[in-house]
Write an enzyme that holds these catalytic residues in place. Structure first.
Site, PDB file in Angstrom:
ATOM      1  N   ARG A  91       0.798  -1.222   0.000  1.00 22.55           N
ATOM      2  CA  ARG A  91       0.000   0.000   0.000  1.00 22.55           C
ATOM      3  C   ARG A  91       0.838   1.284   0.000  1.00 22.55           C
ATOM      4  O   ARG A  91       0.281   2.373  -0.124  1.00 22.55           O
ATOM      5  CB  ARG A  91      -0.954   0.001   1.218  1.00 22.55           C
ATOM      6  CG  ARG A  91      -1.912  -1.193   1.227  1.00 22.55           C
ATOM      7  CD  ARG A  91      -3.104  -0.947   2.114  1.00 22.55           C
ATOM      8  NE  ARG A  91      -3.839   0.227   1.661  1.00 22.55           N
ATOM      9  CZ  ARG A  91      -4.788   0.839   2.370  1.00 22.55           C
ATOM     10  NH1 ARG A  91      -5.111   0.370   3.557  1.00 22.55           N
ATOM     11  NH2 ARG A  91      -5.408   1.898   1.899  1.00 22.55           N
ATOM     12  N   HIS A 170      -7.041  -1.792  12.899  1.00 20.85           N
ATOM     13  CA  HIS A 170      -6.638  -0.428  13.234  1.00 20.85           C
ATOM     14  C   HIS A 170      -7.345   0.019  14.518  1.00 20.85           C
ATOM     15  O   HIS A 170      -8.384  -0.537  14.879  1.00 20.85           O
ATOM     16  CB  HIS A 170      -7.056   0.536  12.117  1.00 20.85           C
ATOM     17  CG  HIS A 170      -6.283   0.397  10.843  1.00 20.85           C
ATOM     18  ND1 HIS A 170      -6.878   0.115   9.634  1.00 20.85           N
ATOM     19  CD2 HIS A 170      -4.958   0.537  10.587  1.00 20.85           C
ATOM     20  CE1 HIS A 170      -5.946   0.079   8.687  1.00 20.85           C
ATOM     21  NE2 HIS A 170      -4.784   0.327   9.230  1.00 20.85           N
ATOM     22  N   CYS A 257     -12.771   4.286   6.544  1.00 20.54           N
ATOM     23  CA  CYS A 257     -11.661   4.054   5.601  1.00 20.54           C
ATOM     24  C   CYS A 257     -11.934   4.561   4.201  1.00 20.54           C
ATOM     25  O   CYS A 257     -11.008   4.825   3.447  1.00 20.54           O
ATOM     26  CB  CYS A 257     -11.367   2.559   5.455  1.00 20.54           C
ATOM     27  SG  CYS A 257     -11.647   1.581   6.882  1.00 20.54           S
TER      28      CYS A 257
HETATM   29  C1  CIR Z   1      -5.895  -3.211   4.424  1.00 18.76           C
HETATM   30  O1  CIR Z   1      -5.682  -4.290   4.987  1.00 18.76           O
HETATM   31  O2  CIR Z   1      -5.059  -2.319   4.421  1.00 18.76           O
HETATM   32  C2  CIR Z   1      -7.202  -3.010   3.709  1.00 18.76           C
HETATM   33  N1  CIR Z   1      -7.674  -4.235   3.157  1.00 18.76           N
HETATM   34  C3  CIR Z   1      -8.241  -2.455   4.655  1.00 18.76           C
HETATM   35  C4  CIR Z   1      -7.895  -1.109   5.192  1.00 18.76           C
HETATM   36  C5  CIR Z   1      -8.956  -0.551   6.070  1.00 18.76           C
HETATM   37  N2  CIR Z   1      -8.638   0.773   6.439  1.00 18.76           N
HETATM   38  C6  CIR Z   1      -8.992   1.344   7.585  1.00 18.76           C
HETATM   39  O3  CIR Z   1      -9.510   0.705   8.475  1.00 18.76           O
HETATM   40  N3  CIR Z   1      -8.668   2.619   7.755  1.00 18.76           N
END
Ligand code: CIR
Length: 262
Positions: A91, A170, A257
């Site tokens: 990411r 998170h 998110c």
């Molecule tokens: C991840 O694992 O990074 C993504 N599949 C999900 C991110 C979710 N983001 C968040 O809670 N802020």
């Protein structure tokens, strides 16, 4: 008051993103439908949307929240924005395209740099204070960099280590701030000393996913399928927008998110 939100449509390879949950493979057309309903809800809250194009290089890039921290202005503190350094390798490239998108609104962008890592999902603003989650994505170096940047802007912060808390990726998978000194918390975080002094809305066992909700001006967006939590918020007088999030839940994502609000 928020006036804008940055969002990004999920790509057709959305299911190739990271996940820690075992809820099956997301259905792409359904994810697109749920995303469109989410955008509609933000518009209903009075926001103008900045919609970024699909980016197939990064299957998780619809979760824009993780790439930046935007400060909600308070009477004592300045607005501002800082780009993160996401903790998952797959990411980290998402931040580059966020720079021009945010730069048009925030000419002076801060940046979290390696060896610091930090995901926006770990950062919870409560008025002029920030809770910074230390997680498998956000390390102490990243947390200290953010704390220093916040302090320059007039905000205080404290760290909450969630590495031993099971079931949350998170910090904001387990808490949300509703304003007016009121915090939503899952049971495993409810007795954390950081939350003394706040009025807590407890999320019932079995409804943990509902803890990730967002207050947007006069509304609170919550995930569908959590009747106890929904009833509790209605009883507190909130104007709710209830959204189906099933396909994002399969990828560990929640309501916060999917947008950067400012
Ligand atoms: C991840 O694992 O990074 C993504 N599949 C999900 C991110 C979710 N983001 C968040 O809670 N802020």
């Amino acid at each position: 008051m928020f006036t804008r939100a940055i969002t990004r449509i999920p790509g057709s390879n959305f299911a190739d993103g990271l996940t820690t949950v075992d809820l099956g493979i997301p259905d792409y057309p359904k994810a697109l439908f749920e995303h469109a309903s989410y955008l509609q809800a933000l518009k209903q809250c009075g926001l103008t949307l900045v919609e970024l194009p699909v980016d197939h290089r990064f299957p998780d890039s619809t979760f824009v929240e993780d790439t930046a921290i935007l400060l909600e202005e308070t009477p004592q503190c300045q607005p501002g924005a800082i780009l993160t350094n996401p903790g998952a390798k797959s990411r980290s490239g998402e931040v580059a395209s966020m720079q021009p998108a945010l730069g048009q609104f925030f000419p002076e962008l801060g940046k979290i740099i390696a060896p610091g890592s930090l995901d926006g999902g770990d950062i919870c603003q409560v008025g002029s204070h920030f809770f910074i989650g230390i997680s498998l994505r956000t390390n102490e170096d990243g947390a200290w960099q953010l704390a220093a940047w916040l302090s320059d802007k007039g905000f205080t912060s404290s760290f909450i280590d969630i590495r031993a808390v099971t079931g949350i990726l998170h910090l904001k998978s387990g808490i949300s701030y509703l304003g007016d000194n009121r915090l939503v918390v899952i049971e495993s975080l409810a007795s954390h000393p950081a939350f003394f002094g706040y009025e807590l809305v407890h999320v019932a066992p079995g409804e943990d996913y509902a803890a990730n909700c967002i207050r947007v001006n006069q509304h609170v967006l919550i995930a569908a399928g959590f009747p106890k939590f929904e009833a509790d918020l209605r009883a507190l007088g909130y104007n709710l927008l209830v959204l189906d999030m099933s396909e994002f839940q399969k990828m560990d994502g929640g309501l916060s998110c999917l947008s950067l609000r400012f």
